[in-house]
Design an enzyme around this catalytic site. Structure first.
Site, PDB file in Angstrom:
ATOM      1  N   ASP A  16      43.361  33.615  42.664  1.00 20.82           N
ATOM      2  CA  ASP A  16      42.222  32.909  43.275  1.00 20.82           C
ATOM      3  C   ASP A  16      42.698  31.886  44.308  1.00 20.82           C
ATOM      4  OD1 ASP A  16      40.837  34.321  41.264  1.00 20.82           O
ATOM      5  OD2 ASP A  16      40.957  32.617  39.897  1.00 20.82           O
ATOM      6  N   ASN A 158      26.742  40.679  36.725  1.00 20.42           N
ATOM      7  CA  ASN A 158      27.396  39.483  36.205  1.00 20.42           C
ATOM      8  C   ASN A 158      27.231  38.296  37.130  1.00 20.42           C
ATOM      9  OD1 ASN A 158      28.302  41.423  34.378  1.00 20.42           O
ATOM     10  ND2 ASN A 158      30.284  40.428  34.129  1.00 20.42           N
ATOM     11  N   GLU A 195      31.365  38.050  43.771  1.00 20.92           N
ATOM     12  CA  GLU A 195      31.851  36.700  43.485  1.00 20.92           C
ATOM     13  C   GLU A 195      32.814  36.255  44.588  1.00 20.92           C
ATOM     14  OE1 GLU A 195      33.803  37.018  39.706  1.00 20.92           O
ATOM     15  OE2 GLU A 195      35.655  37.822  40.558  1.00 20.92           O
ATOM     16  N   HIS A 259      39.512  37.911  45.938  1.00 17.29           N
ATOM     17  CA  HIS A 259      39.355  36.452  45.846  1.00 17.29           C
ATOM     18  C   HIS A 259      40.159  35.764  46.945  1.00 17.29           C
ATOM     19  CE1 HIS A 259      37.838  33.147  43.143  1.00 17.29           C
ATOM     20  NE2 HIS A 259      38.358  32.544  44.207  1.00 17.29           N
ATOM     21  N   ARG A 292      48.817  38.833  38.670  1.00 14.71           N
ATOM     22  CA  ARG A 292      48.159  38.570  39.944  1.00 14.71           C
ATOM     23  C   ARG A 292      48.940  37.508  40.716  1.00 14.71           C
ATOM     24  NH1 ARG A 292      42.076  37.252  38.511  1.00 14.71           N
ATOM     25  NH2 ARG A 292      43.116  36.011  36.905  1.00 14.71           N
TER      26      ARG A 292
END
Length: 317
Positions: A16, A158, A195, A259, A292
């Protein structure tokens, strides 16, 4: 032309990612694997973030609404003050395996955000008191804007992407508009998700990228855009790409890129900062996988003024 002149990964074990270029310095914020604190790094170059010392500027309390799962911080400088936007939840708010995150912001009035004092400006309240996360802010047309992800009652997803104006860096004002929800199959792999919006302007358009599907190998970027002269709080002003614009690349062994944030090189080239995995392996919840890593690549604009992100480049020193 080398679109990835920096080490790939740029910063290991950080997801992120958010990079801010301010005053000739690059500032880096991201989720940490323990999800228990907010860290900042600073360097005079993007490559320097690779070895820059992380500084913990805030740790979660033992109880309360910000005491669990600190996710996706972003650092912004607004009118010479620093703000850290992030989402969090608490043990009390967890319902089984259902996360109940809300969005929060800290403020620092000191010149140096790595050594300055941070104060809690509280939860950023939205009209819906539902799961919400991944906020970012941008200035456009002399106004401060806030875009974020939130679960919407009566929509089977979601999270969806919203946009609102701000009265100040911790308060929304006026109406919020729903910009995007998972419509296409590529947005619904594993989970139906929109998102992590990120904003960038080019020419006479404002672009908002976002991440879709589960955070595993299916994770990818979608794209929204509108003309700057249009009413941004009118959903009909916004267009949506019917296809993902950045996604898993099997040959380069890059999986689930998403992200992202946007920044620039010192000579003005546009840079996409994002995280991606090096494999499809991993057990349990993909949000807890340490595989990640933060990456960065230069991207370009076509003759129609649309961003061309290309493909995730392979790992290289």
């Amino acid at each position: 032309m080398n679109d990835s002149p920096w080490p790939n990964p740029l910063v290991r074990y950080r997801s992120d990612p958010s990079v801010l270029l301010h005053g000739g310095q690059y500032y880096f914020a991201s989720s940490v694997m323990e999800y228990d604190r907010l860290e900042l790094r600073r360097a005079s170059s993007l490559e320097g973030l690779n070895t820059a010392k992380p500084v913990v500027v805030w740790r979660k309390p033992d109880s309360g609404p910000m005491s669990l799962l600190i996710w996706a911080p972003e650092l912004h400088n607004i009118q010479d003050k620093w703000y850290l936007y992030f989402s969090a939840t608490s043990t009390h708010e967890m319902k089984g395996n259902t996360r109940q995150h809300r969005m929060f912001v800290l403020e620092c009035s000191d010149p140096d955000p790595l050594t300055g004092k941070w104060t809690d400006k509280g939860q950023i309240k939205t009209a819906l008191d539902t799961f919400s996360l991944d906020a970012t802010v941008f200035v456009l047309k002399g106004k401060l804007w806030y875009t974020w992800s939130q679960k919407t009652p009566n929509i089977e997803s979601n999270s969806n992407i919203y946009l609102s104006e701000m009265a100040n860096p911790w308060t929304l004002t006026g109406k919020a508009v729903l910009l995007s929800k998972p419509d296409y199959e590529w947005e619904k792999q594993g989970y139906p998700v929109n998102e992590a919006p990120a904003a960038v302007t080019h020419g006479n358009r404002i672009f908002i990228s976002y991440s879709a599907s589960a955070t595993d190998k299916h994770y990818c970027l979608g794209l929204l855009w509108a003309d700057i002269t249009d009413d941004l709080l009118n959903a009909e002003s916004w267009h949506k790409s019917p296809d993902p614009v950045f996604m898993t690349h099997l040959e380069n062994q890059q999986y689930g890129p998403g992200h992202n944030s946007f920044t620039k090189t010192p000579d003005g080239q546009d840079v996409l900062v994002y995280h991606a995995r090096m494999s499809t392996e991993g057990e349990g919840d993909p949000a807890y996988c340490p595989c990640r890593h933060t990456r960065a690549k230069i991207f370009h604009w076509d003759d129609n003024g649309m961003p061309q992100f290309g493909v995730p480049p392979p790992d290289h020193p």
